[in-house]
Design a protein around this motif. Structure first.
Motif, mmCIF file in Angstrom:
data_model
loop_
_atom_site.group_PDB
_atom_site.id
_atom_site.type_symbol
_atom_site.label_atom_id
_atom_site.label_comp_id
_atom_site.label_asym_id
_atom_site.label_seq_id
_atom_site.Cartn_x
_atom_site.Cartn_y
_atom_site.Cartn_z
ATOM 1 N N GLN A 170 0.845 -1.170 0.313
ATOM 2 C CA GLN A 170 0.253 0.322 -0.306
ATOM 3 C C GLN A 170 0.858 0.913 -0.171
ATOM 4 N N ILE A 197 -2.650 6.697 4.674
ATOM 5 C CA ILE A 197 -3.488 6.849 6.185
ATOM 6 C C ILE A 197 -4.887 6.205 5.796
ATOM 7 N N ALA A 198 -5.981 6.494 5.287
ATOM 8 C CA ALA A 198 -7.198 6.102 5.247
ATOM 9 C C ALA A 198 -7.419 4.469 4.405
ATOM 10 N N VAL A 199 -6.400 4.441 3.902
ATOM 11 C CA VAL A 199 -6.444 3.256 2.958
ATOM 12 C C VAL A 199 -5.656 1.503 3.945
ATOM 13 N N SER A 200 -4.531 2.486 4.897
ATOM 14 C CA SER A 200 -3.957 1.445 5.807
ATOM 15 C C SER A 200 -4.545 1.720 7.097
ATOM 16 N N LYS A 201 -5.220 1.736 7.327
ATOM 17 C CA LYS A 201 -6.250 1.846 8.793
ATOM 18 C C LYS A 201 -4.817 2.121 9.865
ATOM 19 N N GLU A 241 -2.896 3.457 12.958
ATOM 20 C CA GLU A 241 -3.163 5.006 13.510
ATOM 21 C C GLU A 241 -2.714 6.584 13.588
ATOM 22 N N THR A 242 -3.337 7.070 13.209
ATOM 23 C CA THR A 242 -3.097 8.749 12.886
ATOM 24 C C THR A 242 -2.262 8.712 13.872
#
Length: 434
Positions: free
Chosen positions: A231, A265-269, A271-272
């Motif tokens: 990813q 960040i969205a597709v990998s999930k 921790e932000t």
């Protein structure tokens, strides 16, 4: 602006610069303190500091760094940097100088294709791991990569931010930079390898036991999360494509980097909060403060007056103007960041080109002198170019601190040699053999 504001701005900038180079306080504190004083004395106002395209904070640089730092933070979780570290050491058979030469060439080439700040963000973590594995001091390798990034970035339109400014003002294309500047950038990269072999010779201590241990490792085992790696690499490829296609897409690199970071960040999930912890916030704050301080010198007319004085001294002598612009730009870019310097000097250079009978744009030698002086002069000091500040911030965060003077004592040598060779190149190509 009044003369009082000009002298006050010079005093504040000088005081902050002294604090930065003496390291009496942290460079971020010095830069932010100087910026605050500039606003306090009225050398610059809030509108110019935060919204001016020429004198304010360059938000494109800030958000480009933020986006790329976030992407690198995600990639770090995959183990890919450990993989690259083991791979590079094995290819160099654990010999420190071979490792440095490999990293210099890789950094220079990558900086020509990407921008040099993005390159050092990707290469520096690998370098730290390589040095840790071999038991070497990281500072010489990181310093060499900074030099390589600024030299390699000279070769193309997208390699160094000042080149983008010059291209816009002069109407130059990607291929123009390749034809006129890539040859000297290739030569200087080779020269840099030789210089580093001499400057850092005491740091090339070969530990056979450590090298043998690494040679026995399987680099593929370093990858901890294959899915996240795929990813991350896919998003990084899209971001790089966005950089390269800038002339077609017309999206600023900062926008591309932020879109890439958000997508990853969205597709990998992941921790932000964990990703944001990887961002070098002190480095971003330092840039903001430095931009405001230099912007104050622009707003009060200090940099403009210096540039015009240089232009007046050149007269109509094309060779003298070329050499004056090259060496003057190199000297000034070592003191102030080369981005705002070039933004100020570009219109003056256009006027010089017109005075000498050329069009404001085009392939005039003065544009190449400005680009070479600003790009190569950025190697002179620790704050001369964006890549320098980024790498020093990464080194400090990893407890491999590089002081201002440790960098600068090597930077002045490299700058003197490379600028002298650039002067010879300009003289031979555009005057002696023209």
């Amino acid at each position: 602006m009044s003369d009082w504001h000009s002298w006050a701005a010079i005093a504040v900038f000088t005081g902050a610069y002294v604090l930065i180079i003496t390291e009496r306080i942290h460079r971020t504190a010095a830069a932010l303190g100087g910026a605050g004083l500039m606003l306090l004395i009225g050398a610059i106002d809030d509108k110019a500091a935060f919204y001016s395209e020429h004198a304010g904070v360059d938000w494109n640089v800030i958000f480009l760094l933020l986006g790329m730092m976030a992407i690198v933070g995600v990639l770090r979780q995959t183990g890919v940097f450990e993989y690259l570290a083991i791979w590079s050491v094995k290819r160099a058979h654990g010999k420190p100088f071979r490792v440095m030469a490999m990293l210099i060439v890789i950094t220079a080439v990558a900086s020509a294709l990407l921008d040099n700040v993005t390159t050092v963000l990707l290469v520096a973590p690998v370098t730290l791991l390589v040095c840790e594995r071999l038991g070497l001091r990281a500072a010489p390798f990181l310093i060499a990569e900074i030099f390589a990034s600024n030299i390699g970035g000279t070769a193309t339109l997208v390699g160094d931010p000042p080149n983008i400014i010059i291209a816009s003002r002069a109407g130059l294309t990607f291929n123009d930079f390749l034809v006129h500047l890539a040859p000297i950038a290739i030569l200087l990269t080779g020269v840099l390898v030789v210089i580093c072999r001499i400057m850092f010779r005491r740091d090339f201590v070969h530990d056979e036991e450590r090298a043998d241990e690494i040679m026995e490792l399987e680099e593929r085992e370093a990858i901890r999360d294959h899915r996240l790696l795929y990813q991350g690499l896919a998003v990084l490829a899209l971001v790089i494509a966005g950089f390269v296609l800038h002339p077609v897409l017309h999206y600023e690199p900062s926008v591309v980097a932020l879109l890439g970071a958000g997508l990853l960040i969205a597709v990998s999930k992941v921790e932000t909060t964990e990703v944001l912890r990887e961002v070098e916030w002190p480095t971003l704050a330092f840039f903001a403060g430095l931009f405001i301080m230099v912007g104050s010198l622009i707003e009060t007319g200090v940099i403009g007056d210096l540039s015009k004085t240089l232009a007046d001294a050149m007269g109509g002598n094309e060779l003298g103007a070329t050499m004056g612009l090259l060496f003057g730009s190199a000297a000034l870019s070592g003191i102030v960041d080369n981005i705002p310097y070039v933004a100020t000097m570009a219109p003056i250079t256009a006027d010089l080109v017109k005075d000498m009978g050329g069009a404001a744009g085009g392939h005039h030698v003065l544009w190449w002198a400005l680009a070479l002086g600003a790009d190569l002069g950025g190697n002179a000091t620790a704050i001369g170019a964006s890549a320098n500040v980024v790498v020093l911030g990464i080194a400090e965060r990893n407890r491999q601190r590089i002081s201002f003077w440790e960098f600068t004592k090597y930077g002045l040598v490299v700058t003197a040699i490379t600028v002298a060779l650039a002067a010879l190149y300009l003289w031979l190509r555009y005057f002696a053999l023209a």
